[in-house]
Design a protein around this motif. Structure first.
Motif, mmCIF file in Angstrom:
data_model
loop_
_atom_site.group_PDB
_atom_site.id
_atom_site.type_symbol
_atom_site.label_atom_id
_atom_site.label_comp_id
_atom_site.label_asym_id
_atom_site.label_seq_id
_atom_site.Cartn_x
_atom_site.Cartn_y
_atom_site.Cartn_z
ATOM 1 N N GLY A 263 22.297 12.760 35.690
ATOM 2 C CA GLY A 263 21.190 11.855 35.975
ATOM 3 C C GLY A 263 21.019 10.806 34.892
ATOM 4 O O GLY A 263 20.881 9.612 35.174
ATOM 5 N N ILE A 264 21.055 11.235 33.637
ATOM 6 C CA ILE A 264 20.904 10.284 32.528
ATOM 7 C C ILE A 264 22.078 9.316 32.502
ATOM 8 O O ILE A 264 21.902 8.100 32.374
ATOM 9 C CB ILE A 264 20.779 11.033 31.188
ATOM 10 N N GLY A 265 23.294 9.848 32.623
ATOM 11 C CA GLY A 265 24.473 8.983 32.608
ATOM 12 C C GLY A 265 24.467 7.970 33.745
ATOM 13 O O GLY A 265 24.867 6.814 33.567
ATOM 14 N N SER A 266 24.002 8.392 34.913
ATOM 15 C CA SER A 266 23.986 7.512 36.085
ATOM 16 C C SER A 266 23.015 6.344 35.927
ATOM 17 O O SER A 266 23.225 5.276 36.474
ATOM 18 C CB SER A 266 23.602 8.317 37.333
ATOM 19 N N PHE A 267 21.938 6.564 35.186
ATOM 20 C CA PHE A 267 20.915 5.534 35.022
ATOM 21 C C PHE A 267 21.062 4.732 33.730
ATOM 22 O O PHE A 267 20.313 3.774 33.509
ATOM 23 C CB PHE A 267 19.521 6.168 35.058
ATOM 24 N N LEU A 268 21.998 5.104 32.872
ATOM 25 C CA LEU A 268 22.094 4.470 31.564
ATOM 26 C C LEU A 268 22.278 2.961 31.638
ATOM 27 O O LEU A 268 21.591 2.200 30.944
ATOM 28 C CB LEU A 268 23.242 5.094 30.752
ATOM 29 N N ILE A 269 23.219 2.514 32.452
ATOM 30 C CA ILE A 269 23.489 1.073 32.526
ATOM 31 C C ILE A 269 22.260 0.328 33.017
ATOM 32 O O ILE A 269 21.845 -0.688 32.433
ATOM 33 C CB ILE A 269 24.709 0.784 33.417
ATOM 34 N N ASN A 270 21.645 0.815 34.097
ATOM 35 C CA ASN A 270 20.440 0.160 34.609
ATOM 36 C C ASN A 270 19.289 0.224 33.606
ATOM 37 O O ASN A 270 18.497 -0.710 33.503
ATOM 38 C CB ASN A 270 20.011 0.799 35.933
ATOM 39 N N PHE A 271 19.209 1.325 32.859
ATOM 40 C CA PHE A 271 18.179 1.479 31.837
ATOM 41 C C PHE A 271 18.376 0.467 30.707
ATOM 42 O O PHE A 271 17.428 -0.207 30.274
ATOM 43 C CB PHE A 271 18.217 2.906 31.282
ATOM 44 N N LEU A 272 19.614 0.321 30.256
ATOM 45 C CA LEU A 272 19.900 -0.570 29.125
ATOM 46 C C LEU A 272 19.837 -2.048 29.490
ATOM 47 O O LEU A 272 19.697 -2.898 28.617
ATOM 48 C CB LEU A 272 21.281 -0.245 28.538
#
Length: 428
Positions: A263-272
Motif C-alpha cells: 500500500g505504501i509503495g503503491s502510493f509513494l509516487i502520488n504522495f511525493l
C-alpha cells in the motif's frame, strides 16, 4: 528429484548430511537462488511505477488504479495451493523453471495490452506474471529454509530476502528511466496513446528475455537434492495446523504486513508529487522509491546479523513500533519531514516478512508445510489492503489514507511481543 513439500517452508534436513561436499553444494544453491529473489523483487516493484503510468493513461481514480495490486497479489491467493501441489509433484527445480516460464509469458502479455490500450488486458498480464512469481515463491522459499540448520532459517531467509530488496531498489531507476521519464501529455489523444504503448512495451520485452534466460539456466544447473517429504496443505481434511494460535496470528501478520508494504509503495509516487509534500514530477518521485526499498535491503543485511544475538520477536516489535511512529508523522506533517518519514518506513519493513514467517512456523513439526501454505495464502493482503487504502484516498485524501498501514504495523508489533508466543496446543 525428490518431491518437495506441497507448499511453503520445508521441514529441516537431517544433521547427518551436513558434510563438506554438501555444505559447498548448499552454498552454490543459495547463490543461484539469490538471482530469483532479485528478479521477483524487481518485477513486483515495477508495479509501483506502472500504477501512476496507468492512472495517467486511463484517467483512473485511486481505487481503480489499485486494481493492479488487487490482480497481482490476488494471484497469490488463487495460485498458491495449486502451485504447492505442482511443486510437490515435479520438485523444486522444475517448479522454479515452470514459474520463470509463466512469468515470462506474463511479461510478453504487456506488449498487446499496450498496443490495444486495454486496462483489462493489463490486469490480466499482471495476474499471469504474479502466478509465475507465486510458483517461484512456493518453490524457492522452502528450498532456502531447508538448505541448512532449522535454528538459522530466519537469518538465512532474511539474507536472501535482502537480494529481493536489491531488486526492488534497482527497479525504480529502471522504471523511471524507461517508462515515467518519457511520459507526455499530448493534446492529440491518439498520438499520446501510441506513445504510452511504446513506452511500456520495450521494458517488458527486455524482462521477458531475462526470465527466459534464467529458465534455461535453472534447467541446466545441478541443485542439491533434499530428502523432504510432502505433508498436508491448506484445505485438506487434516486441519491440525490451524490449532496453533501463533500460526493463525502469524497469517494475520503476513496479511497486514504485505498489505502495508504494498500500500505504501503503491502510493509513494502520488504522495511525493503532492505540492505540499515534494512537488516532484512522476519521474523524479520514482527515483525516491529506491530509498524506500533500499532501506529494506540495508535493514535485512543488518537484521540477519542482529537476530543472531537478539530474539526475533523483540526485533520485529521494535521495527513495527518505529513504523507506526513514522507513518503517523507522514500523515500529519508536510514537506520533507512527511516525505522522509514515509521513506524510512522501508528500513522498518526490512526484517518483517521473513521474521513473521519463521516465528509463525515454529513448533509446527509435521504440520510445517501446511502452515507455510496458510502463510502463502495470507500474502493476499497485498491485494486487499491497497484497494481499501485506495477507497480511503478517494474519500479522505491520500495522506489520511495511510491510517490503514499504521493499524497494520500496530498489529505486527503486538505479534512480535505477544502473538508469536501464544501457547502451543498439547496435542494435535
Amino acid at each position: 528429484m525428490a518431491s518437495a513439500p506441497s507448499n511453503g517452508v520445508a521441514e529441516p534436513i537431517n544433521s547427518d548430511i551436513g558434510n563438506v561436499h554438501q555444505t559447498g553444494s548448499f552454498r552454490f544453491a543459495l547463490v543461484a537462488l539469490t538471482s530469483l529473489f532479485f528478479m521477483w523483487g524487481f518485477l513486483t516493484c515495477l508495479n509501483d511505477i506502472l500504477i501512476p503510468y496507468l492512472k495517467d493513461m486511463f484517467e483512473l481514480n485511486y481505487t481503480q488504479a489499485m486494481l493492479v495490486q488487487f490482480c497481482f497479489f490476488g494471484a497469490y491467493f488463487i495460485v498458491s495451493i495449486p502451485a504447492g501441489h505442482l511443486v510437490g509433484k515435479i520438485g523444486y527445480q522444475k517448479g522454479i523453471v515452470t514459474g520463470l516460464a509463466i512469468a515470462c509469458v506474463g511479461c510478453l502479455m504487456f506488449y498487446p495490452s499496450a498496443s490495444y490500450a486495454s486496462y483489462w488486458m493489463f490486469l490480466s498480464a499482471f495476474f499471469v506474471l504474479a502466478s509465475g512469481i507465486t510458483i517461484l515463491q512456493v518453490a524457492a522459499n522452502p528450498y532456502v529454509s531447508a538448505l541448512g540448520p532449522a535454528e538459522t532459517a530466519s537469518s538465512r531467509l532474511t539474507m536472501t530476502q535482502a537480494f529481493n530488496s536489491l531488486g526492488t531498489t534497482v527497479a525504480p531507476f529502471f522504471g523511471s528511466w524507461l517508462i515515467l521519464s518519457s511520459l507526455t501529455h499530448n493534446s492529440d489523444p491518439a498520438i499520446e496513446a501510441v506513445h504510452h504503448a511504446s513506452t511500456v512495451q520495450v521494458p517488458y520485452l527486455m524482462l521477458a528475455g531475462a526470465l527466459c534466460v534464467l529458465a534455461v539456466v535453472f534447467m541446466i544447473l545441478k541443485l542439491p537434492v533434499l530428502g523432504i517429504k510432502p505433508t498436508n496443505t491448506p484445505g485438506t481434511s487434516s486441519g491440525s495446523a490451524w490449532k496453533y494460535p501463533h500460526l493463525v496470528l502469524g497469517a494475520v501478520g503476513i496479511f497486514v504486513y504485505v498489505g502495508a508494504e504494498v500500500g505504501i509503495g503503491s502510493f509513494l509516487i502520488n504522495f511525493l508529487t503532492q505540492p505540499d509534500i515534494g512537488g516532484f514530477t512522476e519521474a523524479e518521485a520514482a527515483n525516491y522509491i529506491a530509498y524506500y526499498f533500499g532501506g529494506a535491503m540495508v535493514g535485512r543485511f543488518i537484521g540477519a546479523l542482529v537476530m543472531q544475538k537478539i530474539s526475533a520477536g523483540k526485533v520485529l516489535a521494535f521495527n513495527a513500533t518505529c513504523a507506526v511512529l513514522l507513518v503517523a508523522v507522514a500523515m500529519f506533517a508536510e514537506g520533507t519531514t512527511a516525505m522522509w518519514a514515509l521513506l524510512l518506513v522501508g528500513l522498518c519493513n526490512s526484517i518483517m516478512f521473513p521474521t513473521i514467517f519463521s516465528l509463525a512456523l515454529q513448533d509446527l513439526k509435521q504440520y510445517t508445510s501446511q502452515g507455510s501454505g496458510v502463510l502463502c495464502l495470507a500474502i493476499v493482503g497485498g491485494a486487499i489492503v491497497p484497494l481499501l487504502q485506495g477507497i480511503m484516498a478517494d474519500s479522505l485524501g491520500i495522506q489520511l489514507a495511510f491510517a490503514l498501514p499504521l493499524i497494520c504495523y500496530a498489529f505486527i508489533a503486538y505479534y512480535g511481543l505477544v502473538g508469536s508466543k501464544a501457547t502451543r496446543p498439547q496435542s494435535v
